[in-house]
Design an enzyme around this catalytic site. Sequence first.
Site, PDB file in Angstrom:
ATOM      1  N   GLY A  14      -2.333   5.445   3.095  1.00 30.61           N
ATOM      2  CA  GLY A  14      -1.875   5.745   4.477  1.00 30.61           C
ATOM      3  C   GLY A  14      -2.773   6.593   5.412  1.00 30.61           C
ATOM      4  N   SER A  15      -4.154   6.299   5.061  1.00 23.41           N
ATOM      5  CA  SER A  15      -5.178   7.309   6.085  1.00 23.41           C
ATOM      6  C   SER A  15      -5.296   6.656   7.491  1.00 23.41           C
ATOM      7  CB  SER A  15      -6.540   7.129   5.425  1.00 23.41           C
ATOM      8  OG  SER A  15      -7.194   5.785   5.731  1.00 23.41           O
ATOM      9  N   LEU A  95       3.270 -11.761   5.338  1.00 22.86           N
ATOM     10  CA  LEU A  95       4.601 -11.835   6.117  1.00 22.86           C
ATOM     11  C   LEU A  95       4.937 -13.281   6.298  1.00 22.86           C
ATOM     12  CD1 LEU A  95       4.189  -8.584   8.152  1.00 22.86           C
ATOM     13  CD2 LEU A  95       5.918  -8.874   6.250  1.00 22.86           C
ATOM     14  N   ASN A 109      -2.535  -5.512  12.983  1.00 23.04           N
ATOM     15  CA  ASN A 109      -2.963  -5.292  11.448  1.00 23.04           C
ATOM     16  C   ASN A 109      -4.426  -4.733  11.687  1.00 23.04           C
ATOM     17  OD1 ASN A 109      -2.920  -5.301   8.667  1.00 23.04           O
ATOM     18  ND2 ASN A 109      -4.354  -7.123   8.843  1.00 23.04           N
ATOM     19  N   HIS A 111      -7.874  -4.631   9.652  1.00 21.56           N
ATOM     20  CA  HIS A 111      -8.550  -5.225   8.309  1.00 21.56           C
ATOM     21  C   HIS A 111     -10.187  -4.780   8.343  1.00 21.56           C
ATOM     22  CE1 HIS A 111      -9.097  -8.115   5.208  1.00 21.56           C
ATOM     23  NE2 HIS A 111     -10.383  -8.538   5.807  1.00 21.56           N
ATOM     24  N   LEU A 146      -2.951 -15.598   6.991  1.00 18.98           N
ATOM     25  CA  LEU A 146      -3.514 -14.356   6.447  1.00 18.98           C
ATOM     26  C   LEU A 146      -4.869 -13.786   7.371  1.00 18.98           C
ATOM     27  CD1 LEU A 146      -3.257 -12.221   4.200  1.00 18.98           C
ATOM     28  CD2 LEU A 146      -5.107 -13.548   2.899  1.00 18.98           C
ATOM     29  N   ASP A 147      -4.711 -12.634   7.628  1.00 19.68           N
ATOM     30  CA  ASP A 147      -5.974 -12.065   8.398  1.00 19.68           C
ATOM     31  C   ASP A 147      -6.589 -12.793   9.588  1.00 19.68           C
ATOM     32  OD1 ASP A 147      -5.762  -9.791   6.792  1.00 19.68           O
ATOM     33  OD2 ASP A 147      -7.034 -10.507   5.239  1.00 19.68           O
TER      34      ASP A 147
HETATM   35  C1  GRF Z   1      -7.609  -0.086   4.851  1.00 19.25           C
HETATM   36  O1  GRF Z   1      -9.143  -0.271   4.550  1.00 19.25           O
HETATM   37  C2  GRF Z   1      -7.102  -1.455   5.372  1.00 19.25           C
HETATM   38  O2  GRF Z   1      -7.910  -2.018   6.440  1.00 19.25           O
HETATM   39  C3  GRF Z   1      -6.805  -2.286   4.356  1.00 19.25           C
HETATM   40  O3  GRF Z   1      -6.240  -1.425   3.541  1.00 19.25           O
HETATM   41  C4  GRF Z   1      -6.831  -0.155   3.642  1.00 19.25           C
HETATM   42  C5  GRF Z   1      -5.634   0.915   3.812  1.00 19.25           C
HETATM   43  O4  GRF Z   1      -5.982   2.229   3.971  1.00 19.25           O
HETATM   44  N1  GRF Z   1      -5.916  -3.367   4.906  1.00 19.25           N
HETATM   45  P1  GRF Z   1      -4.901   3.407   4.250  1.00 19.25           P
HETATM   46  O5  GRF Z   1      -3.622   3.238   3.437  1.00 19.25           O
HETATM   47  O6  GRF Z   1      -4.647   3.000   5.787  1.00 19.25           O
HETATM   48  O7  GRF Z   1      -5.899   4.382   3.861  1.00 19.25           O
END
Ligand code: GRF
Length: 209
Positions: A14-15, A95, A109, A111, A146-147
């Site tokens: 969740g950063s 999804l 999203n 990535h 995807l992505d």
């Molecule tokens: C991030 O690197 C994001 O790009 C990827 O998963 C990681 C999630 O990190 N999809 P966080 O949970 O937001 O810390």
Amino acid sequence: MENVKLAVLISGRGSNLAAIAQAIDAGTLRAQIAVVISNRAEAPGLDFARGRGIPTVTLAPRDFPSRDAFDAALAAAINAHAAPLVCLAGFMRRLGPAFCAAFPRAILNVHPSLLPAFPGLDAQRQALEHGVKVSGATVHFVIPELDAGPIVMQAAVPVFDADTVATLSERILVEEHRIYPEAIRRVIEGGWRIDGPRVVFDRPFAPVR
Ligand code: GRF
């Protein structure tokens, strides 16, 4: 203008959720996190949300008979909190088309690569294995592939010979945390359109740091 409500979907740490919350606190993002939804009950990001008094929802895929049923419950949870913008922040689950169609041009999203390079899992490892000299972060609209989907913002970082997955991930994450709130802000502010594969902004972009 009333703050736009966001539904933030997580699976883990969740950063990026925290980065969005900090941008809201700092006043650089005029939004409100209406709900944090996780597909994993043990996601540490849920604790962050609870600590801030943000409503949380956990939906365990195993509790649903099908992918469509899970996606429908997810859409219902988002709609129950009247959130018009869905932000995937480390949400490690694809999804389906019906979910994407239910939130047209309203799912973002982040990535950890310069898409379309290295979609899918372990993007940082893929970058190292390909020997690229530059990688980075991408914020894009979500489509069922995807992505993929129109790109809102990207930021590049160098890749060094001595990098490990951990060091490269850390460098990319700094950029994720910078561009994700910024991309959300730009989407909320409007003045953009999607032209084929491209998000076209009417106004020049003045970054907030
Ligand atoms: C991030 O690197 C994001 O790009 C990827 O998963 C990681 C999630 O990190 N999809 P966080 O949970 O937001 O810390």
